[in-house]
Scaffold this motif. Structure first.
Motif, PDB file in Angstrom:
ATOM      1  N   VAL A 168       0.847  -1.196   0.000  1.00  0.00           N
ATOM      2  CA  VAL A 168       0.000   0.000   0.000  1.00  0.00           C
ATOM      3  C   VAL A 168       0.877   1.240   0.000  1.00  0.00           C
ATOM      4  CG1 VAL A 168      -1.745   1.273   1.293  1.00  0.00           C
ATOM      5  CG2 VAL A 168      -1.821  -1.227   1.236  1.00  0.00           C
ATOM      6  N   GLN A 169       0.509   2.191  -0.834  1.00  0.00           N
ATOM      7  CA  GLN A 169       1.197   3.481  -0.847  1.00  0.00           C
ATOM      8  C   GLN A 169       0.224   4.550  -0.362  1.00  0.00           C
ATOM      9  OE1 GLN A 169       1.126   1.645  -4.049  1.00  0.00           O
ATOM     10  NE2 GLN A 169       2.799   0.512  -3.100  1.00  0.00           N
ATOM     11  N   LEU A 170       0.724   5.427   0.488  1.00  0.00           N
ATOM     12  CA  LEU A 170      -0.051   6.571   0.959  1.00  0.00           C
ATOM     13  C   LEU A 170       0.623   7.830   0.446  1.00  0.00           C
ATOM     14  CD1 LEU A 170      -0.777   5.584   4.677  1.00  0.00           C
ATOM     15  CD2 LEU A 170      -2.199   5.205   2.665  1.00  0.00           C
ATOM     16  N   VAL A 171      -0.111   8.617  -0.321  1.00  0.00           N
ATOM     17  CA  VAL A 171       0.432   9.849  -0.880  1.00  0.00           C
ATOM     18  C   VAL A 171      -0.283  11.031  -0.261  1.00  0.00           C
ATOM     19  CG1 VAL A 171       0.812  11.182  -2.974  1.00  0.00           C
ATOM     20  CG2 VAL A 171       1.008   8.686  -3.032  1.00  0.00           C
ATOM     21  N   PHE A 204      -7.431  -5.461   0.253  1.00  0.00           N
ATOM     22  CA  PHE A 204      -8.847  -5.805   0.181  1.00  0.00           C
ATOM     23  C   PHE A 204      -9.706  -4.606   0.557  1.00  0.00           C
ATOM     24  CE2 PHE A 204     -12.614  -8.194   0.145  1.00  0.00           C
ATOM     25  CZ  PHE A 204     -13.304  -7.983   1.318  1.00  0.00           C
ATOM     26  N   VAL A 205      -9.307  -3.953   1.650  1.00  0.00           N
ATOM     27  CA  VAL A 205     -10.065  -2.793   2.112  1.00  0.00           C
ATOM     28  C   VAL A 205      -9.173  -1.947   3.016  1.00  0.00           C
ATOM     29  CG1 VAL A 205     -10.998  -3.842   4.228  1.00  0.00           C
ATOM     30  CG2 VAL A 205     -12.308  -2.074   3.051  1.00  0.00           C
ATOM     31  N   GLU A 256      -4.915   1.641   8.074  1.00  0.00           N
ATOM     32  CA  GLU A 256      -4.856   0.197   8.291  1.00  0.00           C
ATOM     33  C   GLU A 256      -5.487  -0.488   7.086  1.00  0.00           C
ATOM     34  OE1 GLU A 256      -5.987  -2.377  12.048  1.00  0.00           O
ATOM     35  OE2 GLU A 256      -7.707  -2.250  10.683  1.00  0.00           O
ATOM     36  N   SER A 257      -4.710  -1.332   6.422  1.00  0.00           N
ATOM     37  CA  SER A 257      -5.239  -2.067   5.272  1.00  0.00           C
ATOM     38  C   SER A 257      -5.422  -3.532   5.634  1.00  0.00           C
ATOM     39  CB  SER A 257      -4.294  -1.930   4.073  1.00  0.00           C
ATOM     40  OG  SER A 257      -3.029  -2.478   4.382  1.00  0.00           O
ATOM     41  N   ALA A 279      -4.134  -7.615   8.925  1.00  0.00           N
ATOM     42  CA  ALA A 279      -4.184  -6.153   9.049  1.00  0.00           C
ATOM     43  C   ALA A 279      -2.770  -5.600   9.022  1.00  0.00           C
ATOM     44  CB  ALA A 279      -4.883  -5.765  10.343  1.00  0.00           C
ATOM     45  N   ILE A 280      -2.569  -4.570   8.205  1.00  0.00           N
ATOM     46  CA  ILE A 280      -1.242  -3.970   8.052  1.00  0.00           C
ATOM     47  C   ILE A 280      -1.332  -2.470   8.312  1.00  0.00           C
ATOM     48  CG2 ILE A 280       0.637  -3.520   6.435  1.00  0.00           C
ATOM     49  CD1 ILE A 280      -0.106  -6.143   5.044  1.00  0.00           C
TER      50      ILE A 280
END
Length: 121
Positions: free
Chosen positions: A2-5, A29-30, A98-99, A107-108
């Protein structure tokens, strides 16, 4: 992964406003809860505002009534509108999300790179 920009940081005068934005992308997934944290040199990172996927919000006391967190679940984006900014709000602000991983349902915890907010005259 997952990338957060993040975007929206900058310099603002006391009493001014800024709006930070953070979008999550990649394979997941979500996205569950999202939030904003901040950190100043020599200090621990502290929670600023938090929002669940259902829209339940939580703020640190010092920003209540001045900051508003919101999100768009369809586009996996979270914002924080910061009004009546004070010099003590100066910090590096980081987005957290949290992904839930596809297939494993693990959960990551994910973090953005951080954006500087400086409140000064």
């Amino acid at each position: 992964q997952v990338q957060l920009v993040e975007s929206g940081g900058g310099l603002v005068q006391p009493g001014g406003s800024l709006r930070l934005s953070c979008t999550a992308s990649g394979s997941f997934f979500v996205i569950n809860a999202m939030g904003w944290y901040r950190q100043t040199p020599g200090n621990q990172r502290e929670l600023v505002a938090h929002i669940t996927r259902a829209g339940i919000t939580n703020y640190r006391d010092s920003v209540k009534g001045r900051f508003t967190i919101s999100r768009d679940n369809t586009n996996n984006t979270v914002w924080v509108q910061m009004n009546s900014l004070k010099p003590e709000d100066t910090a590096v602000y980081s987005c957290n999300a949290e992904s839930i991983e596809r297939w494993t349902w693990r959960a990551i915890d994910n973090w953005g790179q951080g954006t500087q907010v400086t409140v000064s005259s």
